[in-house]
Design an enzyme around this catalytic site. Structure first.
Site, PDB file in Angstrom:
ATOM      1  N   SER A 169       6.310 -23.288 -26.967  1.00  8.40           N
ATOM      2  CA  SER A 169       8.147 -23.501 -27.193  1.00  8.40           C
ATOM      3  C   SER A 169       8.715 -22.935 -25.884  1.00  8.40           C
ATOM      4  CB  SER A 169       8.435 -22.903 -28.376  1.00  8.40           C
ATOM      5  OG  SER A 169       9.765 -23.152 -28.591  1.00  8.40           O
ATOM      6  N   THR A 176      13.006 -40.765 -28.749  1.00  7.87           N
ATOM      7  CA  THR A 176      13.467 -40.679 -27.390  1.00  7.87           C
ATOM      8  C   THR A 176      13.525 -39.063 -26.843  1.00  7.87           C
ATOM      9  OG1 THR A 176      15.216 -42.508 -27.657  1.00  7.87           O
ATOM     10  CG2 THR A 176      15.752 -41.060 -25.673  1.00  7.87           C
ATOM     11  N   HIS A 215      11.868 -22.104 -25.282  1.00  2.00           N
ATOM     12  CA  HIS A 215      12.851 -20.967 -25.595  1.00  2.00           C
ATOM     13  C   HIS A 215      12.177 -19.486 -25.810  1.00  2.00           C
ATOM     14  CE1 HIS A 215      13.124 -19.914 -29.991  1.00  2.00           C
ATOM     15  NE2 HIS A 215      12.471 -21.089 -30.327  1.00  2.00           N
ATOM     16  N   GLN A 237       3.784 -17.288 -28.313  1.00  7.77           N
ATOM     17  CA  GLN A 237       4.164 -16.185 -27.685  1.00  7.77           C
ATOM     18  C   GLN A 237       3.238 -15.820 -26.422  1.00  7.77           C
ATOM     19  OE1 GLN A 237       6.623 -13.881 -28.327  1.00  7.77           O
ATOM     20  NE2 GLN A 237       7.164 -14.911 -30.085  1.00  7.77           N
ATOM     21  N   CYS A 242      14.659 -11.851 -45.725  1.00  4.82           N
ATOM     22  CA  CYS A 242      15.479 -11.961 -46.812  1.00  4.82           C
ATOM     23  C   CYS A 242      15.003 -13.262 -47.564  1.00  4.82           C
ATOM     24  CB  CYS A 242      16.811 -11.630 -46.503  1.00  4.82           C
ATOM     25  SG  CYS A 242      17.776 -11.406 -47.897  1.00  4.82           S
TER      26      CYS A 242
HETATM   27  C1  LIG Z   1       9.137 -18.496 -32.177  1.00  8.34           C
HETATM   28  C2  LIG Z   1       7.852 -19.094 -33.021  1.00  8.34           C
HETATM   29  C3  LIG Z   1       7.574 -20.278 -33.345  1.00  8.34           C
HETATM   30  C4  LIG Z   1       8.540 -21.266 -33.660  1.00  8.34           C
HETATM   31  O1  LIG Z   1       8.944 -22.019 -32.567  1.00  8.34           O
HETATM   32  P1  LIG Z   1      10.346 -22.800 -32.631  1.00  8.34           P
HETATM   33  O2  LIG Z   1      10.438 -23.496 -31.142  1.00  8.34           O
HETATM   34  O3  LIG Z   1      11.288 -21.714 -32.664  1.00  8.34           O
HETATM   35  O4  LIG Z   1      10.312 -23.659 -33.625  1.00  8.34           O
HETATM   36  C5  LIG Z   1       6.183 -20.292 -33.691  1.00  8.34           C
HETATM   37  N1  LIG Z   1       5.194 -19.553 -33.588  1.00  8.34           N
HETATM   38  C6  LIG Z   1       5.201 -18.276 -32.967  1.00  8.34           C
HETATM   39  C7  LIG Z   1       4.276 -17.340 -32.827  1.00  8.34           C
HETATM   40  C8  LIG Z   1       6.725 -18.028 -32.601  1.00  8.34           C
HETATM   41  O5  LIG Z   1       6.943 -16.839 -32.152  1.00  8.34           O
END
Ligand SMILES: *Cc1c(COP(=O)(O)O)cnc(C)c1O
Length: 391
Positions: free
Chosen positions: A200, A238, A202, A180, A327
Site C-alpha cells: 500500500s 478505471t 500510503h 509494512q 474500540c
Molecule cells: C495499513 C495496513 C493494511 C491496510 O492497508 P490500506 O492501504 O490502508 O487498506 C494492511 N495490512 C497491514 C499490515 C497494514 O499495516
C-alpha cells in the site's frame, strides 16, 4: 501543525513532496482515461506501464505480475478470496496467523462463513510465527498460506523464506501482506517463493487509496471486481492514474533511501527512544522480536495504566502515537496481536506504539523522551493497580 510530532507512521505516512509533485500533472493536463485509443490517452497508459515496471523491480517480479489496487485492504481481499474461490475444488482450507492485520483476519473469517475452514497459527512471545505449527497445520485440503511479512503493531519480521519453502514444497500458494515491509525491506518474491503479495502506497510516503498486488504468473485466481478489461481482466475499474504515478515515485525514493547511509538513522532514533524510555520508566515491557524487527517500530507496555490515557496526554503535547487497542461496540479491546504474544489483558491495555519515518528528527525523539516519564508518573499516581503493586 508545525509543532506536531508524528510518530504514527505504521498507520500512515506523509505523502512525500516529490510524490505529490509527480501526481499533479495527472490531475491537471494529463487527465485522459488511459483506456482511450487516442495519443493523449496512450501517453498516460505508457506512464502507468512505466510505473508498473518500477513497482515490479522493487520485488523482483515481472510487470505483468503487478496489479494496481486501491490499497492494502483490497490487495489482501483479492489474494485470499481470489485464491479461495478459484481453488475450491482442490481444497477449502486456509492457514493464516493470529497476529495478522484485520484486512487478512476478517477476510479469512468471512470465508469461514462461506464454506471454508481456517487455521490461525500461534506465535511465540516475540510474535514470530511457529514454523512447526505451520508444518502440522497443512492438510491435503490446504490451498493458501497467508502470513504477513512484517507486523504493523510490533514490527516483528516473519521467517518468510522458511514459510515460502514449506509452501513451495507442498504446492500451496503463499500470500504475504507486505504492507509494512514494502519500501522498507528488500523483498524478492522469487527467492522467497511468494505467490501473492499486498502493498500500500500510503505506508511508504505515497498517496492514500492506492496499492499494488503481485500475482505470480500461472496463479489460479478469481477476480473480485467484474467490469471492464482493465489490468488484464484481473481488476476492473478505471486506473487511479495520479495515485499509481505517485506510488511509483514514492517507491523510487524508498529504494534510494533503503540503499543510502541515511537509512540507519531511523533505527538509531528508534533505539534512542526505546533505551531512554527503558532507563527512565520502570515496569515496562518492550514488545516484538529484538533480533528481527522493523527499524522504525517500538511497541511498549506501560504496566498498571491504560494506553488510551497515555495517548491523550501525548496528544496535549502534540505527539501522535497509537495504542493497539480497538474500540469495538463501546468497550476497549486490547490488541489481538499483544494477546497472541501471551501478554495478559491488563498489561496489553497499557501499550503504546511509536513508529518513525525518514522524516523523524532527533529533536522530536528528545521531546518525547522529556515528556513521557511525567505522563506515566501522573497516570500511575492515580492508578489503583499501581498502588496495589507498590504494596
Ligand atoms: C495499513 C495496513 C493494511 C491496510 O492497508 P490500506 O492501504 O490502508 O487498506 C494492511 N495490512 C497491514 C499490515 C497494514 O499495516
Amino acid at each position: 501543525m508545525s509543532t506536531i510530532i508524528y510518530l504514527d507512521n505504521n498507520a500512515t505516512t506523509m505523502t512525500s513532496p516529490e510524490a505529490l509533485a509527480a501526481m499533479e500533472p495527472y490531475y491537471k493536463e494529463k487527465y485522459a482515461n488511459p483506456s482511450g485509443i487516442y495519443g493523449f490517452a496512450q501517453e498516460i497508459k505508457k506512464d502507468i506501464e512505466a510505473a508498473r515496471e518500477t513497482t515490479a523491480k522493487l520485488i523482483n517480479a515481472s510487470p505483468e505480475e503487478i496489479i494496481f489496487t486501491s490499497g492494502g485492504t483490497e490487495a489482501d481481499n483479492m489474494a485470499i478470496k481470489g485464491i479461495a474461490y478459484a481453488n475450491k475444488e482442490k481444497g477449502n482450507h486456509i492457514i493464516t496467523c493470529a497476529t495478522e492485520h484485520h484486512a487478512v483476519l476478517n477476510t479469512v473469517k468471512y470465508l469461514e462463513k462461506h464454506g471454508f475452514t481456517a487455521s490461525y497459527l500461534p506465535v511465540d512471545k516475540y510474535g514470530t510465527v511457529d514454523i512447526e505449527a505451520l508444518k502440522k497445520a497443512v492438510t491435503e485440503k490446504t490451498i493458501l498460506i497467508s502470513i504477513m511479512y512484517a507486523n504493523n503493531e510490533i514490527g516483528t519480521i516473519a521467517p518468510v523464506d522458511e514459510i515460502g519453502k514449506i509452501a513451495a514444497e507442498k504446492g500451496i500458494y503463499f500470500h504475504t501482506d507486505a504492507v509494512q515491509a514494502a519500501g522498507k525491506l528488500p523483498i524478492d518474491v522469487k527467492k522467497t517463493n511468494i505467490s501473492l503479495l499486498s502493498a500500500s502506497a500510503h505506508k511508504f510516503h505515497g498517496p492514500k487509496g492506492v496499492g499494488f498486488f503481485y500475482q505470480k504468473k500461472g496463479t489460479r485466481m478469481h477476480s473480485l471486481m467484474q467490469g471492464g478489461h482493465h489490468e488484464k481482466n484481473r481488476r476492473a475499474g478505471t486506473e487511479n492514474t495520479a495515485g499509481i504515478i505517485g506510488m511509483a515515485k514514492a517507491l523510487e525514493e524508498a529504494v534510494f533511501f533503503m540503499n543510502s547511509p541515511e537509512k540507519k538513522k531511523i533505527k538509531e532514533l528508534r533505539d534512542r527512544l526505546e533505551n531512554a524510555i527503558a532507563e527512565k520508566i520502570p515496569d515496562i515491557i518492550v514488545n516484538g522480536n529484538p533480533e528481527n524487527r522493523m527499524d522504525n517500530t517500538v511497541n511498549i507496555c506501560f504496566k498498571y495504566i491504560e494506553g488510551e490515557s497515555i495517548l491523550v496526554y501525548l496528544d496535549f503535547e502534540g505527539i501522535c502515537a497509537s495504542s493497539g487497542s480497538a474500540c469495538t461496540s463501546g468497550s476497549l479491546e486490547p490488541s489481538h496481536v499483544l494477546l497472541a504474544l501471551g501478554i495478559p489483558h491488563k498489561t496489553a491495555h497499557g501499550s503504546i506504539r511509536f513508529s518513525l519515518s525518514k522524516y523523524t528528527t532527533e529533536e522530536e525523539i528528545d521531546r518525547v523522551v522529556s515528556s513521557l516519564p511525567a505522563i506515566i508518573e501522573k497516570l500511575r499516581s492515580v492508578s489503583p493497580l499501581w498502588k496495589e503493586r507498590k504494596k
